[in-house]
Design a protein around this motif. Structure first.
Motif, PDB file in Angstrom:
ATOM      1  N   GLY A   1     -67.774 -34.976 -28.754  1.00  0.00           N
ATOM      2  CA  GLY A   1     -66.736 -35.847 -28.232  1.00  0.00           C
ATOM      3  C   GLY A   1     -65.925 -35.258 -27.095  1.00  0.00           C
ATOM      4  O   GLY A   1     -64.701 -35.406 -27.065  1.00  0.00           O
ATOM      5  N   PHE A   2     -66.590 -34.599 -26.153  1.00  0.00           N
ATOM      6  CA  PHE A   2     -65.877 -33.991 -25.039  1.00  0.00           C
ATOM      7  C   PHE A   2     -65.470 -35.052 -24.013  1.00  0.00           C
ATOM      8  O   PHE A   2     -66.098 -36.106 -23.886  1.00  0.00           O
ATOM      9  CB  PHE A   2     -66.748 -32.934 -24.361  1.00  0.00           C
ATOM     10  CG  PHE A   2     -67.162 -31.821 -25.286  1.00  0.00           C
ATOM     11  CD1 PHE A   2     -66.247 -30.867 -25.680  1.00  0.00           C
ATOM     12  CD2 PHE A   2     -68.461 -31.739 -25.764  1.00  0.00           C
ATOM     13  CE1 PHE A   2     -66.614 -29.845 -26.537  1.00  0.00           C
ATOM     14  CE2 PHE A   2     -68.839 -30.724 -26.618  1.00  0.00           C
ATOM     15  CZ  PHE A   2     -67.916 -29.769 -27.009  1.00  0.00           C
ATOM     16  N   VAL A   3     -64.426 -34.753 -23.251  1.00  0.00           N
ATOM     17  CA  VAL A   3     -63.964 -35.666 -22.208  1.00  0.00           C
ATOM     18  C   VAL A   3     -64.999 -35.718 -21.087  1.00  0.00           C
ATOM     19  O   VAL A   3     -65.546 -34.698 -20.684  1.00  0.00           O
ATOM     20  CB  VAL A   3     -62.604 -35.193 -21.660  1.00  0.00           C
ATOM     21  CG1 VAL A   3     -62.150 -36.069 -20.488  1.00  0.00           C
ATOM     22  CG2 VAL A   3     -61.550 -35.208 -22.769  1.00  0.00           C
ATOM     23  N   ALA A   4     -65.269 -36.916 -20.566  1.00  0.00           N
ATOM     24  CA  ALA A   4     -66.256 -37.082 -19.503  1.00  0.00           C
ATOM     25  C   ALA A   4     -65.706 -36.562 -18.181  1.00  0.00           C
ATOM     26  O   ALA A   4     -64.523 -36.745 -17.878  1.00  0.00           O
ATOM     27  CB  ALA A   4     -66.632 -38.547 -19.362  1.00  0.00           C
TER      28      ALA A   4
ATOM     29  N   GLU B   1     -64.117 -23.646 -21.971  1.00  0.00           N
ATOM     30  CA  GLU B   1     -64.471 -22.475 -21.163  1.00  0.00           C
ATOM     31  C   GLU B   1     -64.359 -22.873 -19.696  1.00  0.00           C
ATOM     32  O   GLU B   1     -65.168 -23.650 -19.191  1.00  0.00           O
ATOM     33  CB  GLU B   1     -65.885 -21.998 -21.491  1.00  0.00           C
ATOM     34  CG  GLU B   1     -66.443 -20.974 -20.523  1.00  0.00           C
ATOM     35  CD  GLU B   1     -65.485 -19.832 -20.251  1.00  0.00           C
ATOM     36  OE1 GLU B   1     -65.314 -19.490 -19.056  1.00  0.00           O
ATOM     37  OE2 GLU B   1     -64.908 -19.281 -21.213  1.00  0.00           O
ATOM     38  N   PRO B   2     -63.355 -22.361 -18.988  1.00  0.00           N
ATOM     39  CA  PRO B   2     -63.129 -22.795 -17.606  1.00  0.00           C
ATOM     40  C   PRO B   2     -64.344 -22.623 -16.697  1.00  0.00           C
ATOM     41  O   PRO B   2     -64.563 -23.440 -15.800  1.00  0.00           O
ATOM     42  CB  PRO B   2     -61.965 -21.910 -17.146  1.00  0.00           C
ATOM     43  CG  PRO B   2     -61.276 -21.491 -18.393  1.00  0.00           C
ATOM     44  CD  PRO B   2     -62.344 -21.387 -19.439  1.00  0.00           C
TER      45      PRO B   2
ATOM     46  N   SER C   1     -58.294 -17.569 -18.975  1.00  0.00           N
ATOM     47  CA  SER C   1     -58.830 -17.315 -20.311  1.00  0.00           C
ATOM     48  C   SER C   1     -60.300 -17.710 -20.309  1.00  0.00           C
ATOM     49  O   SER C   1     -60.650 -18.801 -19.859  1.00  0.00           O
ATOM     50  CB  SER C   1     -58.076 -18.130 -21.372  1.00  0.00           C
ATOM     51  OG  SER C   1     -56.750 -17.678 -21.506  1.00  0.00           O
ATOM     52  N   THR C   2     -61.165 -16.840 -20.839  1.00  0.00           N
ATOM     53  CA  THR C   2     -62.600 -17.061 -20.723  1.00  0.00           C
ATOM     54  C   THR C   2     -63.350 -16.359 -21.842  1.00  0.00           C
ATOM     55  O   THR C   2     -62.827 -15.440 -22.478  1.00  0.00           O
ATOM     56  CB  THR C   2     -63.108 -16.534 -19.355  1.00  0.00           C
ATOM     57  OG1 THR C   2     -64.517 -16.691 -19.269  1.00  0.00           O
ATOM     58  CG2 THR C   2     -62.756 -15.072 -19.155  1.00  0.00           C
TER      59      THR C   2
ATOM     60  N   ASP D   1     -62.537 -29.358 -21.407  1.00  0.00           N
ATOM     61  CA  ASP D   1     -62.542 -29.111 -22.853  1.00  0.00           C
ATOM     62  C   ASP D   1     -63.920 -28.655 -23.315  1.00  0.00           C
ATOM     63  O   ASP D   1     -64.125 -28.399 -24.499  1.00  0.00           O
ATOM     64  CB  ASP D   1     -62.099 -30.357 -23.630  1.00  0.00           C
ATOM     65  CG  ASP D   1     -63.044 -31.543 -23.457  1.00  0.00           C
ATOM     66  OD1 ASP D   1     -63.810 -31.543 -22.474  1.00  0.00           O
ATOM     67  OD2 ASP D   1     -62.999 -32.466 -24.291  1.00  0.00           O
ATOM     68  N   ARG D   2     -64.867 -28.533 -22.386  1.00  0.00           N
ATOM     69  CA  ARG D   2     -66.231 -28.142 -22.738  1.00  0.00           C
ATOM     70  C   ARG D   2     -66.368 -26.622 -22.830  1.00  0.00           C
ATOM     71  O   ARG D   2     -65.635 -25.880 -22.184  1.00  0.00           O
ATOM     72  CB  ARG D   2     -67.217 -28.700 -21.718  1.00  0.00           C
ATOM     73  CG  ARG D   2     -67.174 -30.211 -21.664  1.00  0.00           C
ATOM     74  CD  ARG D   2     -68.262 -30.798 -20.805  1.00  0.00           C
ATOM     75  NE  ARG D   2     -68.255 -32.254 -20.925  1.00  0.00           N
ATOM     76  CZ  ARG D   2     -69.221 -33.027 -20.494  1.00  0.00           C
ATOM     77  NH1 ARG D   2     -70.278 -32.518 -19.895  1.00  0.00           N
ATOM     78  NH2 ARG D   2     -69.143 -34.338 -20.661  1.00  0.00           N
ATOM     79  N   CYS D   3     -67.328 -26.186 -23.630  1.00  0.00           N
ATOM     80  CA  CYS D   3     -67.580 -24.762 -23.787  1.00  0.00           C
ATOM     81  C   CYS D   3     -69.058 -24.554 -24.081  1.00  0.00           C
ATOM     82  O   CYS D   3     -69.691 -25.384 -24.734  1.00  0.00           O
ATOM     83  CB  CYS D   3     -66.737 -24.190 -24.931  1.00  0.00           C
ATOM     84  SG  CYS D   3     -66.862 -22.383 -25.082  1.00  0.00           S
TER      85      CYS D   3
END
Length: 206
Positions: free
Chosen positions: A50-53, A84-85, A110-111, A34-36
């Motif tokens: 609040g991103f997932v660890a 962002e994968p 998707s990027t 979920d990070r970008c």
């Protein structure tokens, strides 16, 4: 009866995923993070942390097993998304693992393209065939206003993706009144000249 006299048993029908309207489900979107590294204001609230660890993420082998089970249920197309994968170090390994799964016919990504100059060729060799790229402006100043990031790496990534043989490459432009709407004509020309597919997206008021 079989030649040996035992009753013939028909194999069980293949199992598939079917929705309540009777449609077979063959497409899976898989968020690997979920990070970008962008901070598009219509996507991530300012100051959000609040991103997932990472320890809570599925590992590449777990993802391979999960998607393999979906393939056994009839899924044939998988899209890797985020966040962002490509900010996840293991995304290339994930693509390599999924690219070898029997039954999977289409693997896409998707990027924001900021890391494609580094990863495009390896992703293509892993089996990723199609790309969706978020690109909201061709003016570096406006691009920075929207994303908080630099435009140049994105353009370099798109060039690398074309050189690596991705097809199609789809550009998603979120059109924002008073900010980048005057860039629509330029974006149309940019995509037409390079053979990209352009899609306009409306920002949702959430």
């Amino acid at each position: 009866m079989s030649p040996g006299g035992s009753p013939l048993v028909s194999p069980p029908p293949p199992v598939s995923l079917v929705d309540p309207f009777g449609r077979r489900i063959e497409y899976l979107r898989l968020s690997v993070t979920d990070r970008c590294d962008f901070r598009c204001f219509y996507c991530i609230p300012k100051g959000y942390k609040g991103f997932v660890a990472p320890p809570e993420w599925l590992s590449p082998s777990e993802i391979e097993r999960l998607v393999g089970l979906f393939c056994q249920l009839g899924v044939r197309r998988v899209r890797l998304t985020g966040g962002e994968p490509l900010v996840r170090r293991e995304t290339l390994e994930i693509a390599q693992r999924l690219g070898r799964l029997p039954g999977l016919r289409d693997l896409s990504l998707s990027t924001n393209a900021a890391h494609l100059a580094r990863d495009a060729l390896a992703l293509r060799e892993a089996g990723v065939g199609r790309l969706n790229v978020s690109l909201d402006a061709l003016d570096p100043v406006i691009f920075h206003q929207i994303t908080g990031s630099r435009l140049a790496p994105v353009l370099e990534g798109l060039e690398a993706a074309q050189a690596a043989g991705f097809s199609p490459i789809k550009i998603n432009m979120v059109v924002l009144a008073g900010l980048n709407d005057h860039q629509v004509g330029d974006m149309v020309a940019f995509c037409r000249d390079r053979g990209f597919t352009l899609r306009f997206i409306e920002a949702m008021p959430v």
